[in-house]
Design a protein around this motif. Sequence first.
Motif, PDB file in Angstrom:
ATOM      1  N   SER A 167      -7.823   5.532 -11.033  1.00 49.06           N
ATOM      2  CA  SER A 167      -8.390   6.684 -11.727  1.00 49.06           C
ATOM      3  C   SER A 167      -9.134   6.200 -12.962  1.00 49.06           C
ATOM      4  O   SER A 167      -9.131   5.008 -13.294  1.00 49.06           O
TER       5      SER A 167
ATOM      6  N   GLU B  21      -0.323   4.170  -2.035  1.00 53.35           N
ATOM      7  CA  GLU B  21       0.002   4.649  -3.383  1.00 53.35           C
ATOM      8  C   GLU B  21      -0.912   3.983  -4.424  1.00 53.35           C
ATOM      9  O   GLU B  21      -1.375   4.642  -5.363  1.00 53.35           O
ATOM     10  N   TRP B  22      -1.168   2.682  -4.257  1.00 54.57           N
ATOM     11  CA  TRP B  22      -2.055   1.980  -5.192  1.00 54.57           C
ATOM     12  C   TRP B  22      -3.465   2.551  -5.118  1.00 54.57           C
ATOM     13  O   TRP B  22      -4.117   2.775  -6.143  1.00 54.57           O
ATOM     14  N   TYR B  23      -3.943   2.826  -3.894  1.00 49.41           N
ATOM     15  CA  TYR B  23      -5.298   3.369  -3.712  1.00 49.41           C
ATOM     16  C   TYR B  23      -5.439   4.720  -4.400  1.00 49.41           C
ATOM     17  O   TYR B  23      -6.426   4.973  -5.101  1.00 49.41           O
ATOM     18  N   ARG B  24      -4.459   5.575  -4.238  1.00 52.11           N
ATOM     19  CA  ARG B  24      -4.545   6.912  -4.833  1.00 52.11           C
ATOM     20  C   ARG B  24      -4.328   6.871  -6.347  1.00 52.11           C
ATOM     21  O   ARG B  24      -4.716   7.805  -7.054  1.00 52.11           O
ATOM     22  N   SER B  25      -3.729   5.792  -6.855  1.00 53.79           N
ATOM     23  CA  SER B  25      -3.470   5.704  -8.293  1.00 53.79           C
ATOM     24  C   SER B  25      -4.706   5.297  -9.089  1.00 53.79           C
ATOM     25  O   SER B  25      -4.732   5.444 -10.312  1.00 53.79           O
TER      26      SER B  25
ATOM     27  N   LYS C  99      -3.666  -5.507 -15.848  1.00 58.58           N
ATOM     28  CA  LYS C  99      -4.511  -4.352 -16.127  1.00 58.58           C
ATOM     29  C   LYS C  99      -5.994  -4.677 -15.936  1.00 58.58           C
ATOM     30  O   LYS C  99      -6.449  -5.762 -16.281  1.00 58.58           O
TER      31      LYS C  99
ATOM     32  N   GLU D 293       2.967   1.436   0.054  1.00 58.76           N
ATOM     33  CA  GLU D 293       2.677   0.963  -1.297  1.00 58.76           C
ATOM     34  C   GLU D 293       1.172   0.779  -1.513  1.00 58.76           C
ATOM     35  O   GLU D 293       0.655   1.068  -2.600  1.00 58.76           O
TER      36      GLU D 293
ATOM     37  N   SER E 259      -5.916   0.602 -14.589  1.00 58.24           N
ATOM     38  CA  SER E 259      -5.019   0.460 -13.450  1.00 58.24           C
ATOM     39  C   SER E 259      -4.528  -0.979 -13.439  1.00 58.24           C
ATOM     40  O   SER E 259      -4.950  -1.797 -14.270  1.00 58.24           O
TER      41      SER E 259
END
Length: 534
Positions: free
Chosen positions: A82, A76-80, A105, A73, A86
């Motif tokens: 952008s 996934e947060w790191y790659r999300s 947010k 998880e 976020s």
Amino acid sequence: MDLLDTPERWAIIRLATISPPKGKGPARLLFATVTALAPERMPPPPMAGVDRIRVKRSDENIYFRRALLSESEALEWYRSLSDGFSKTPLPTREVDRDEKYDGIKFFVGPLFDEKPWPQMSLPIGEGFFSLPSAENDPAPFIGSMTSCIHRRFSTGAQEFEHFLLDDRACAFIASRMHINFRTYQEYLGSACYVSPQPVIRQIENFITEDTTTGEESLFFRFVPRPGQTVQGLQLTTFDKDMNLLTDFQTLSLPEDGIVQQMKGTCDGEYGYVLRSQEHGILAFSAPAPFLRSINVGMGVADRNQHIIDVPIDDSPGSPRMTYHASRSTLHNTTSVVVNKTEPLRYRALRREQHIRRERKLQADTQGQRWFNDDSRIDAMRFFHSLIQGAKKQIIIADPYFSGLQFAQYLYKVSSPEVIVDILTTSKSFKGKSSEEKASAFSQTIDHLRQTQHITVNTYILPGNLLHDRFVVIDSEVWFSGNSLNSFGKQASVIVKLPDPQPIIDNLKKLKTRGQPIDVYFNVNTGDRSDKVDE
């Protein structure tokens, strides 16, 4: 869910955001790290709430929160992350969650992967005895554990000017994110993923000696983490001796992780790289010599100490300072031989010559240059070569730089794009002909502007504000103890400073304390040196 019973690996997310005054926009990313935990490491206790500090002069608030997520998880947060909005990470365990701070947010600027994901990089030291806390460590936040990193950089460092000017805010982040942003400004607005080295738990590397023949060997022992094996890992070793590559080998590790290499005498420098087909580079050691002897000196200070009380300068009524003085007597020295060798005499002579060449090369790299007495013309030509190479800016800070020096040096400025700032003092006008000197000063500047079409700004500093001499050529700074009006008449030395930017910044601050030359001539009449020093 019990953290000790679950097979899932864990990761810690440390997130710092900076929020504008209420009602003026969303919080934005300051810095984030995602650190995967080694299997044997216990996860930390959950963090209650957030830590917060207000930034001076901006009414911004910095928030810090640490969250524990499963490794999948967290990744996934790191790659999300952008360009755009976020959400703050949501801890995996429900008991750790705080709806006030988790899943909220915040704004993230454009992020650019340093290397294509999932390619990782291994931070390495700067040589023998280098430590993870060294000033130029590329990733100071990873701590002492060998880890690989992936970095996503932002281009918005200029958005955090108020934060960088606030000592307390910088210290607040440094104590929680383990990074000094004044030194590492490239990380502002960025995020990093830290993965502990997954295979090797321990590396042993030392010298062994055959008691029969006296020959020495390099000994390696690679110890795997629980559940891992070192068999098949690729070990590359390389030997260096006085800038000669004397050996280079690549081999596969055996199951026991032990490698022994016969060397005869281990008096060179030795390095290695350990690599895995699956995980890439696991370990690196730059070529370095082994510690063979230690010299220990012991001294005893006299019981009688003196307190010295002196003025800090020669002026009347000068403030005073005190310091302690004592004598220390060297009683004995001891040499502890770690591993005895008997190098031949010619080898010692070769090493001495090698060291001399290295020192000379270092001096050349740092721009160290000696001028004998009566070498004024050579010295002037040296400065001509520096000035002629300028592309953007020249700053000359010299308390005795006067009108003659403009003619001696500045006609060598070859590009009209170069901005020239001269920081001098009223000392350059002292003497019986101060009026004539001042007139020549102005005439030379005007002639330079007309013929060379360059921008020359001259500032008169208070007489005691500047002592040393600096010559800035674009982003390089040269330092001299002698003024340019006499450099080379007596024995003189000049060096190029290794960290020029703080000097340039401070010279620009000094400039704000001076008077532009036209203001100085208009405001000051009569004895100019007395007026400007008041």
